[in-house]
Design a protein around this motif. Structure first.
Motif, PDB file in Angstrom:
ATOM      1  N   ALA A  24       0.841  -1.054   0.060  1.00  0.00           N
ATOM      2  CA  ALA A  24      -0.104   0.044   0.049  1.00  0.00           C
ATOM      3  C   ALA A  24       0.832   1.129   0.050  1.00  0.00           C
ATOM      4  CB  ALA A  24      -0.887  -0.060   1.249  1.00  0.00           C
ATOM      5  N   PHE A  25       0.578   2.137  -0.869  1.00  0.00           N
ATOM      6  CA  PHE A  25       1.191   3.353  -0.840  1.00  0.00           C
ATOM      7  C   PHE A  25       0.884   4.184   0.195  1.00  0.00           C
ATOM      8  CE2 PHE A  25       1.925   1.834  -4.840  1.00  0.00           C
ATOM      9  CZ  PHE A  25       3.203   1.768  -5.156  1.00  0.00           C
ATOM     10  N   ARG A  26       1.682   4.618   1.402  1.00  0.00           N
ATOM     11  CA  ARG A  26       1.569   5.504   2.444  1.00  0.00           C
ATOM     12  C   ARG A  26       2.842   6.407   2.471  1.00  0.00           C
ATOM     13  NH1 ARG A  26      -0.326   0.448   4.586  1.00  0.00           N
ATOM     14  NH2 ARG A  26      -2.691   0.529   4.587  1.00  0.00           N
ATOM     15  N   LYS A  27       2.354   7.729   3.357  1.00  0.00           N
ATOM     16  CA  LYS A  27       3.654   8.376   3.874  1.00  0.00           C
ATOM     17  C   LYS A  27       4.260   7.677   5.034  1.00  0.00           C
ATOM     18  CE  LYS A  27       2.292  12.781   1.807  1.00  0.00           C
ATOM     19  NZ  LYS A  27       2.218  14.209   1.982  1.00  0.00           N
ATOM     20  N   PRO A  28       5.420   7.597   5.205  1.00  0.00           N
ATOM     21  CA  PRO A  28       6.290   7.213   6.355  1.00  0.00           C
ATOM     22  C   PRO A  28       6.079   8.021   7.463  1.00  0.00           C
ATOM     23  CG  PRO A  28       7.720   7.981   4.999  1.00  0.00           C
ATOM     24  CD  PRO A  28       6.471   8.244   4.009  1.00  0.00           C
ATOM     25  N   LYS A  29       5.949   7.251   8.635  1.00  0.00           N
ATOM     26  CA  LYS A  29       5.892   8.122   9.996  1.00  0.00           C
ATOM     27  C   LYS A  29       7.200   8.958   9.966  1.00  0.00           C
ATOM     28  CE  LYS A  29       3.030   4.706  12.169  1.00  0.00           C
ATOM     29  NZ  LYS A  29       2.453   3.708  13.394  1.00  0.00           N
ATOM     30  N   GLU A  30       8.289   8.472   9.844  1.00  0.00           N
ATOM     31  CA  GLU A  30       9.836   9.083   9.900  1.00  0.00           C
ATOM     32  C   GLU A  30      10.731   8.423   8.794  1.00  0.00           C
ATOM     33  OE1 GLU A  30      11.312   8.594  13.753  1.00  0.00           O
ATOM     34  OE2 GLU A  30      11.073   6.524  13.701  1.00  0.00           O
ATOM     35  N   TRP A  31      11.675   9.103   8.697  1.00  0.00           N
ATOM     36  CA  TRP A  31      12.613   8.526   7.806  1.00  0.00           C
ATOM     37  C   TRP A  31      14.047   9.087   8.130  1.00  0.00           C
ATOM     38  CZ3 TRP A  31      15.088  11.791   3.740  1.00  0.00           C
ATOM     39  CH2 TRP A  31      14.561  12.895   3.745  1.00  0.00           C
ATOM     40  N   ILE A  32      14.928   8.227   8.086  1.00  0.00           N
ATOM     41  CA  ILE A  32      16.445   8.396   8.460  1.00  0.00           C
ATOM     42  C   ILE A  32      17.050   9.280   7.306  1.00  0.00           C
ATOM     43  CG2 ILE A  32      18.387   7.513   9.399  1.00  0.00           C
ATOM     44  CD1 ILE A  32      16.595   5.138  10.607  1.00  0.00           C
ATOM     45  N   LYS A  33      17.808  10.304   7.624  1.00  0.00           N
ATOM     46  CA  LYS A  33      18.898  10.741   6.548  1.00  0.00           C
ATOM     47  C   LYS A  33      20.084  11.096   7.601  1.00  0.00           C
ATOM     48  CE  LYS A  33      19.395  14.449   3.442  1.00  0.00           C
ATOM     49  NZ  LYS A  33      19.054  15.611   2.652  1.00  0.00           N
ATOM     50  N   GLU A  34      21.054  10.236   7.249  1.00  0.00           N
ATOM     51  CA  GLU A  34      22.426  10.344   8.073  1.00  0.00           C
ATOM     52  C   GLU A  34      23.546   9.950   7.157  1.00  0.00           C
ATOM     53  OE1 GLU A  34      22.320   7.988  11.762  1.00  0.00           O
ATOM     54  OE2 GLU A  34      20.648   9.153  12.702  1.00  0.00           O
ATOM     55  N   THR A  35      24.808  10.279   7.589  1.00  0.00           N
ATOM     56  CA  THR A  35      25.933   9.975   6.762  1.00  0.00           C
ATOM     57  C   THR A  35      26.139   8.378   7.001  1.00  0.00           C
ATOM     58  OG1 THR A  35      27.361  10.503   8.642  1.00  0.00           O
ATOM     59  CG2 THR A  35      27.117  12.378   6.900  1.00  0.00           C
ATOM     60  N   CYS A  36      26.686   7.993   5.950  1.00  0.00           N
ATOM     61  CA  CYS A  36      27.148   6.354   6.018  1.00  0.00           C
ATOM     62  C   CYS A  36      28.598   6.133   5.402  1.00  0.00           C
ATOM     63  CB  CYS A  36      26.053   5.873   5.267  1.00  0.00           C
ATOM     64  SG  CYS A  36      26.389   3.933   5.325  1.00  0.00           S
ATOM     65  N   ASP A  49      19.692  -6.337  -6.699  1.00  0.00           N
ATOM     66  CA  ASP A  49      20.907  -5.552  -6.581  1.00  0.00           C
ATOM     67  C   ASP A  49      20.817  -4.490  -5.688  1.00  0.00           C
ATOM     68  OD1 ASP A  49      23.210  -4.486  -6.994  1.00  0.00           O
ATOM     69  OD2 ASP A  49      23.177  -4.113  -9.236  1.00  0.00           O
ATOM     70  N   MET A  50      21.179  -4.622  -4.620  1.00  0.00           N
ATOM     71  CA  MET A  50      20.624  -3.670  -3.385  1.00  0.00           C
ATOM     72  C   MET A  50      22.123  -3.189  -2.854  1.00  0.00           C
ATOM     73  SD  MET A  50      17.623  -5.513  -1.538  1.00  0.00           S
ATOM     74  CE  MET A  50      18.855  -6.707  -0.864  1.00  0.00           C
ATOM     75  N   MET A  51      22.008  -1.789  -2.489  1.00  0.00           N
ATOM     76  CA  MET A  51      23.287  -1.266  -1.666  1.00  0.00           C
ATOM     77  C   MET A  51      22.495  -0.585  -0.526  1.00  0.00           C
ATOM     78  SD  MET A  51      26.108  -0.951  -3.171  1.00  0.00           S
ATOM     79  CE  MET A  51      26.894   0.536  -2.812  1.00  0.00           C
ATOM     80  N   LEU A  52      23.043  -1.320   0.722  1.00  0.00           N
ATOM     81  CA  LEU A  52      22.258  -1.202   2.035  1.00  0.00           C
ATOM     82  C   LEU A  52      23.410  -0.806   3.074  1.00  0.00           C
ATOM     83  CD1 LEU A  52      20.267  -4.325   2.064  1.00  0.00           C
ATOM     84  CD2 LEU A  52      19.722  -2.365   1.109  1.00  0.00           C
ATOM     85  N   SER A  53      23.085   0.146   3.742  1.00  0.00           N
ATOM     86  CA  SER A  53      23.726   0.602   5.060  1.00  0.00           C
ATOM     87  C   SER A  53      23.622  -0.738   6.004  1.00  0.00           C
ATOM     88  CB  SER A  53      23.177   1.668   5.853  1.00  0.00           C
ATOM     89  OG  SER A  53      21.796   1.458   6.076  1.00  0.00           O
ATOM     90  N   GLU A  54      24.574  -0.704   7.159  1.00  0.00           N
ATOM     91  CA  GLU A  54      24.986  -1.855   7.972  1.00  0.00           C
ATOM     92  C   GLU A  54      23.624  -2.175   8.652  1.00  0.00           C
ATOM     93  OE1 GLU A  54      27.468  -0.281  11.624  1.00  0.00           O
ATOM     94  OE2 GLU A  54      28.467  -1.463  10.041  1.00  0.00           O
ATOM     95  N   GLU A  55      22.618  -1.166   9.074  1.00  0.00           N
ATOM     96  CA  GLU A  55      21.649  -1.350  10.044  1.00  0.00           C
ATOM     97  C   GLU A  55      20.434  -1.667   9.248  1.00  0.00           C
ATOM     98  OE1 GLU A  55      21.905   3.180   9.074  1.00  0.00           O
ATOM     99  OE2 GLU A  55      23.388   1.363   9.587  1.00  0.00           O
TER     100      GLU A  55
END
Length: 245
Positions: A24-36, A49-55
Motif C-alpha cells: 500500500a502506498f503511504r507516507k512514512p511516519k519518519e525517515w532517516i537521513k544520516e551519513t554512511c 541488486d541492493m546497496m544497503l547500510s549495515e543497520e
C-alpha cells in the motif's frame, strides 16, 4: 516509480504487509537521513541488486518456512553469508500482491488499446484523434483486432513513399497515452496490461517464456516493473546506452 533516497522529500512509499503480502502506498511516519561510511552490496544473478547500510533491516523467508517472514540487519546478513560454506540461503521477496482497488473506469478493450498507443501512438495537442503508425504486419493485425473488439471506427492511410507503413487514425476521447497514468489500476487491470505489453515494445525468449520490455522513459519502465511484480512475475530494470558511431 523509483526515487533515489537522496531525492526523497515527501513522497508516498510502498509499504509491504508480510501477512497479506500486499503493498500500500503511504507516507512514512519518519525517515532517516544520516551519513554512511560504508555500504554493503547484495546482488543475485538475475533479479536483486541492493546497496544497503549495515543497520538496514532486510525482510526474508526460507524455502523451509515459506510462510514465515523474518528480519535481519544487512551487516548480520553479510556476516552470516560469509560464515557459511554455501552462503546464505534466505529468500528476499521480489513480488507482492497489489493494493485492493476497484477497476479504473476503463473497459478491457480500451485498456489494451492504451498499451498499443503508449508504444506506437501519437496524440496531437489539439483534437480528439490519435494516430498509430506501424510497419510490422503482426502489429497491424493486432491493432485492427483491438479496434474492432473495442467498437472503434478507424481509417487506414498508406503513404506512396512508404508502402509497407500503415497509419491507423481514430478518435480517442480519453486521451490517455503514458502508461504512468495507470498506477491506480486494479490487479485485474494490471494483469491485462502485463499481457498486452508483450505484443508491443517487447521481445520474448522462446525457451523460458520471459520477455524484455524496452522503453526510453524511465518512469514507464518503473510502472511495468510494478505491474509485473503485482502479478507475481519477477522483473528487473537494466539500462542500455548506445554510442553513436
Amino acid at each position: 516509480g523509483w526515487v533515489p533516497i537522496r531525492n526523497y522529500k515527501d513522497h508516498v512509499i510502498a509499504e509491504f504487509d508480510p501477512v497479506t503480502r500486499r503493498i500500500a502506498f503511504r507516507k512514512p511516519k519518519e525517515w532517516i537521513k544520516e551519513t554512511c561510511a560504508y555500504m554493503y552490496r547484495f546482488r543475485t544473478a538475475h533479479t536483486l541488486d541492493m546497496m544497503l547500510s549495515e543497520e538496514h533491516r532486510v525482510i526474508y523467508d526460507t524455502r523451509y518456512s515459506p510462510n514465515e517472514f523474518r528480519v535481519m540487519t544487512a551487516i548480520r546478513l553479510f556476516e552470516k553469508h560469509n560464515s557459511l560454506k554455501d552462503g546464505w540461503s534466505g529468500r528476499i521477496p521480489t513480488v507482492f500482491d497489489a493494493e485492493c482497488r476497484e477497476d479504473l473506469p476503463i473497459d478491457d478493450a480500451t485498456m489494451r488499446l492504451t498499451v498499443a498507443i503508449a508504444a506506437d501512438g501519437h496524440i496531437p495537442l489539439r483534437g480528439r484523434q490519435v494516430m498509430v503508425t506501424l510497419r510490422k504486419n503482426r502489429k497491424k493485425q493486432r491493432v485492427r483486432n483491438l479496434l474492432k473488439s473495442g467498437g472503434v471506427e478507424w481509417e487506414e492511410r498508406i503513404s506512396p513513399k512508404r508502402p509497407t507503413e500503415v497509419r491507423f487514425v481514430f478518435l480517442w476521447p480519453n486521451r490517455i497515452k503514458p502508461l504512468t497514468q495507470l498506477w491506480k489500476a486494479s490487479k485485474r487491470q494490471l494483469e491485462i496490461i502485463c499481457d498486452e505489453v508483450i505484443y508491443w515494445d517487447s521481445t520474448t525468449d522462446k525457451d523460458d517464456g520471459s520477455f524484455c520490455f524496452s522503453t526510453s522513459k524511465e518512469d514507464e519502465s518503473d510502472f511495468i516493473q510494478y505491474a509485473l511484480a503485482c502479478c507475481g512475475r519477477r522483473a528487473s530494470i537494466g539500462k542500455i546506452e548506445y554510442k553513436n558511431p
